[in-house]
Design a protein around this motif. Sequence first.
Motif, PDB file in Angstrom:
ATOM      1  N   ARG A 115       0.811  -1.231   0.000  1.00  0.00           N
ATOM      2  CA  ARG A 115       0.000   0.000   0.000  1.00  0.00           C
ATOM      3  C   ARG A 115       0.839   1.274   0.000  1.00  0.00           C
ATOM      4  N   GLY A 116       2.014   1.210   0.635  1.00  0.00           N
ATOM      5  CA  GLY A 116       2.915   2.375   0.626  1.00  0.00           C
ATOM      6  C   GLY A 116       3.405   2.644  -0.788  1.00  0.00           C
ATOM      7  N   HIS A 117       3.834   1.587  -1.462  1.00  0.00           N
ATOM      8  CA  HIS A 117       4.286   1.719  -2.853  1.00  0.00           C
ATOM      9  C   HIS A 117       3.150   2.230  -3.736  1.00  0.00           C
ATOM     10  N   ALA A 118       1.951   1.635  -3.540  1.00  0.00           N
ATOM     11  CA  ALA A 118       0.820   1.973  -4.411  1.00  0.00           C
ATOM     12  C   ALA A 118       0.468   3.457  -4.275  1.00  0.00           C
ATOM     13  N   ALA A 119       0.523   3.984  -3.029  1.00  0.00           N
ATOM     14  CA  ALA A 119       0.195   5.405  -2.816  1.00  0.00           C
ATOM     15  C   ALA A 119       1.205   6.287  -3.551  1.00  0.00           C
ATOM     16  N   LEU A 120       2.473   5.884  -3.454  1.00  0.00           N
ATOM     17  CA  LEU A 120       3.540   6.647  -4.108  1.00  0.00           C
ATOM     18  C   LEU A 120       3.369   6.611  -5.640  1.00  0.00           C
ATOM     19  N   LEU A 121       3.079   5.448  -6.153  1.00  0.00           N
ATOM     20  CA  LEU A 121       2.937   5.289  -7.606  1.00  0.00           C
ATOM     21  C   LEU A 121       1.706   6.048  -8.109  1.00  0.00           C
ATOM     22  N   HIS A 122       0.647   6.029  -7.298  1.00  0.00           N
ATOM     23  CA  HIS A 122      -0.569   6.751  -7.640  1.00  0.00           C
ATOM     24  C   HIS A 122      -0.251   8.250  -7.779  1.00  0.00           C
ATOM     25  N   GLU A 123       0.556   8.740  -6.842  1.00  0.00           N
ATOM     26  CA  GLU A 123       0.963  10.153  -6.850  1.00  0.00           C
ATOM     27  C   GLU A 123       1.775  10.467  -8.110  1.00  0.00           C
ATOM     28  N   VAL A 124       2.668   9.556  -8.481  1.00  0.00           N
ATOM     29  CA  VAL A 124       3.494   9.741  -9.687  1.00  0.00           C
ATOM     30  C   VAL A 124       2.588   9.873 -10.917  1.00  0.00           C
TER      31      VAL A 124
END
Length: 317
Positions: free
Chosen positions: A29-38
């Motif tokens: 979920r941490g990665h997904a939030a970051l990727l979503h932001e990108v």
Amino acid sequence: MLSFSTLTDIPADFGASVVTVGNFDGVHRGHAALLHEVVQRATARGIRSCAVTFEPHPLQVLHPDRAPELIASTTSRYERLAATGLDAVLVLEFTAELAAMTPEEFVRDVFVDGLHAAEVVVGRDTRFGVKNSGDVDTLRQLGQQFGFAVDVLPDVGEDHRISSTDVRRALADGAVDVAARALGHVHDVRGVVVRGLQRGRELGFPTANLGPKPEGLVPADGVYVGWLVREDTARDDAEHRMPAAISVGTNPTFDDVPERTVEAYVLDRDDLDLYDETVRIEFVRRLRGNTKFDSIDALITQMRRDVAQAREICRTR
Ligand SMILES: Cc1cc2nc3c(=O)[nH]c(=O)nc-3n(C[C@H](O)[C@H](O)[C@H](O)COP(=O)(O)O)c2cc1C
Ligand SMILES: Nc1ncnc2c1ncn2[C@@H]1O[C@H](COP(=O)(O)OP(=O)(O)OP(=O)(O)O)[C@@H](O)[C@H]1O
């Protein structure tokens, strides 16, 4: 999603991009939030979004003795990265030469010259360059030097920061529900169905056995409830994803199973032929440990209970 394995694969007309970097093991979920932001920032700027990642995992090259067993296979990582809506992924081969690059060399060659980064988005603990010598402050300085913006995102996680390390620990304990909460998706392993000892059918529960070394981290030995997903069938096929009772271990009731296996009984189905198919086994909940029973009848009685519980759990999902 475009996929590049070297800087020279990036087409000349790729244009500017919003970039992030990391191992993204499991795409939690941490990665997904970051990727979503990108992806969102790239969309807002009307440019491309790209994640830079490595193959193999850096520790496998630098400290093989400390290298983690990966949560997800390369295929699964790729699929999960693609599902975030990224335009591209750059999977750099992690070599001793790459490991020796200074933070400045890495940023210049990969972010600036390779991907024409307008913006770099990272988590606060990001480290990069030789001996992990670069951090977010280094990145901010390099951003000023080369002319890209840097965004450092806050940690994701309710009581503590979600990490791949915690997901690995949960899976090693068999806590697949805990792992799923951190991942934001159910953990799975993937493999080809091989012939087992053909005993399952006699017990009343024929199982699809994965071949040795399935892709993805196999959780602790035990009995689980989950799903069997057939990769070769269409998503809308009624037999694409089927509820299952799963066993991981060496079947200690019998003395003839030398290797740890992952096998799944698709609930109430004894008419399936899954041999040679590639399937995923999704782990939803652990029911119990894998035990040595005194008799085959005792094993069958327990398996009936497991299957009844599995039916109940899958019915509500
Ligand atoms: C729901 C379920 C629970 C199981 N629990 C155990 C167990 O506690 N102990 C054990 O020795 N084997 C257990 N098994 C594995 C069976 O022994 C195994 O499926 C059977 O021997 C068939 O093996 P085969 O597919 O290689 O023919 C379980 C299997 C299933 C599907
Ligand atoms: N829980 C989180 N919240 C916000 N950002 C995160 C979180 N976890 C990882 N990131 C960020 O995702 C990017 C990729 O991280 P990477 O996969 O390399 O390491 P990691 O997940 O921190 O690893 P590990 O969990 O194994 O320590 C980094 O910028 C990192 O800071």
